[in-house]
Write a protein that holds these residues in place. Structure first.
Motif, PDB file in Angstrom:
ATOM      1  N   LYS A   1     -46.904 -12.222 -46.148  1.00  0.00           N
ATOM      2  CA  LYS A   1     -45.749 -13.089 -46.379  1.00  0.00           C
ATOM      3  C   LYS A   1     -44.623 -12.338 -47.087  1.00  0.00           C
ATOM      4  O   LYS A   1     -43.624 -12.952 -47.489  1.00  0.00           O
TER       5      LYS A   1
ATOM      6  N   ARG B   1     -42.068 -23.803 -39.761  1.00  0.00           N
ATOM      7  CA  ARG B   1     -41.966 -23.255 -41.121  1.00  0.00           C
ATOM      8  C   ARG B   1     -42.066 -21.733 -41.111  1.00  0.00           C
ATOM      9  O   ARG B   1     -41.371 -21.051 -41.873  1.00  0.00           O
TER      10      ARG B   1
ATOM     11  N   ARG C   1     -39.307 -19.151 -42.509  1.00  0.00           N
ATOM     12  CA  ARG C   1     -39.606 -18.072 -43.467  1.00  0.00           C
ATOM     13  C   ARG C   1     -39.011 -16.755 -42.998  1.00  0.00           C
ATOM     14  O   ARG C   1     -38.436 -15.995 -43.786  1.00  0.00           O
TER      15      ARG C   1
END
Length: 360
Positions: A61, A87, A91
């Protein structure tokens, strides 16, 4: 009775082997994951890796990893679309990934019908010189997508298309050539338009040949007759480079175009009554208002979002399917009509047809 003494047993202590991977610095692991996200051939290649362990999940991430994700890593299928997929794309957008901006922008503009947000995301990618985003914005400007027909901006569409062509986008180069041939959004320049079309075909040929050499496919190409391949097999996903007389595997369709085609083809995203998709199978764009796209001026049965899509569809299949209206009338009268070259496309507004001249 004498009690026997319990014999003492030696407990062997097993020492675990050290895991050298745990000793790698986070920066190195992030670099490797960034390379993976950029080169992954499908989303599952990247997702299956970051769920392997907690460390991968945490470092996967990282902003650098998400900012480098390529089009195939972001190429979610329409049937797999969900809030979690949305989502993940958000991101990547926040991480500054121009490919994610383009992908999510196209999905929001055409599928989720959030025109303002979709345009904003595509513009964000275009500012970072993303060729596909520039070309898509030019198509939107040419058609006046999301607004009324009177709000078309042909000059802006041509400028955006020229910028995408400068960056090497093959579809934009082809569209630019047709704009110059037709005088669409620019002063007509037929010699220059033909020159740019030759450049588009040459660039497409070289890119396709390079991709085929990497895949080591044999035979690499074979001669075609005037109506297609000698063996009669035509892949509708691949344009025919008929200008050179050869049939080669076409360039890969962008994953977001596949998403659009699947989204509206599967019925997951329904079109309002009277709206149509672009007839070129590698596009997937839908109309945002009635009679937005232009139709084939010969048969009137197919419609296209751009002149470039018409050229690609003409080579891949419509050349063998198009039956001009004039031919129908002559056959009823007992005559024959031979139509050569690519048919034009015309705008449709209610019951009035405005012809757009020009052929390749």
């Amino acid at each position: 009775m004498a009690l026997r003494k319990k014999q003492k047993t030696c407990v062997e202590t097993v020492t675990e082997k050290p895991d050298h991977f745990d000793g790698l610095p986070d920066d190195l692991v992030v670099f490797v994951l960034a390379k993976l996200s950029a080169s992954a051939s499908r989303p599952s290649d990247f997702i299956n890796t970051i769920v392997t362990c907690k460390r991968f999940n945490r470092l996967g991430k990282h902003t650098l990893v998400l900012s480098k994700a390529g089009s195939k890593a972001l190429g979610v299928k329409a049937n797999n679309w969900s809030d979690s997929a949305h989502r993940f794309l958000v991101r990547c957008v926040v991480a500054g990934n121009p490919e994610a901006c383009y992908t999510l922008g196209m999905i929001r503009f055409y599928c989720l019908q959030n025109r303002a947000s979709g345009m904003s995301l595509m513009a964000k990618a275009a500012v970072k010189s993303h060729p596909s985003a520039l070309y898509s914005l030019s198509v939107i400007q040419f058609n006046g997508s999301g607004v009324s027909k009177n709000q078309k901006n042909l000059s802006s569409g041509f400028t955006l298309c020229a910028r995408a062509a400068f960056l090497g986008h093959v579809d934009a180069i082809r569209e630019l050539g047709h704009c110059l041939l037709d005088g669409y959004g620019v002063v007509q320049d037929i010699p220059k338009g033909r020159q740019i079309l030759i450049e588009a075909n040459a660039r497409e040929f070289m890119l396709t040949l390079s991709a085929m050499m990497k895949r080591q496919q044999q035979p690499m190409f074979h001669q075609c007759d005037q109506f297609g391949c000698f063996n009669g097999s035509v892949n509708p996903d691949c344009p025919l480079l008929s200008d050179f007389g050869y049939n080669v595997g076409g360039l890969e369709v962008h994953p977001v175009n596949t998403f659009l085609r699947e989204w509206f083809g599967s019925g997951k995203g329904g079109l309002a009554h009277g709206l149509r998709n672009c007839s070129y199978i590698g596009c997937g764009r839908p109309e945002t208002r009635s009679h937005e796209f232009r139709r084939c001026s010969a048969c009137g049965l197919v419609n296209y979002c751009s002149r470039g899509c018409q050229a690609l569809d003409w080579r891949s299949k419509h050349k063998m399917e198009c039956t001009p209206i004039q031919r129908w009338e002559n056959q009823e009268a007992g005559g024959d009509v031979v139509v050569e070259g690519m048919a034009g496309i015309e705008e449709v507004e209610g019951d009035h047809d405005l012809a757009v001249d020009g052929s390749e």
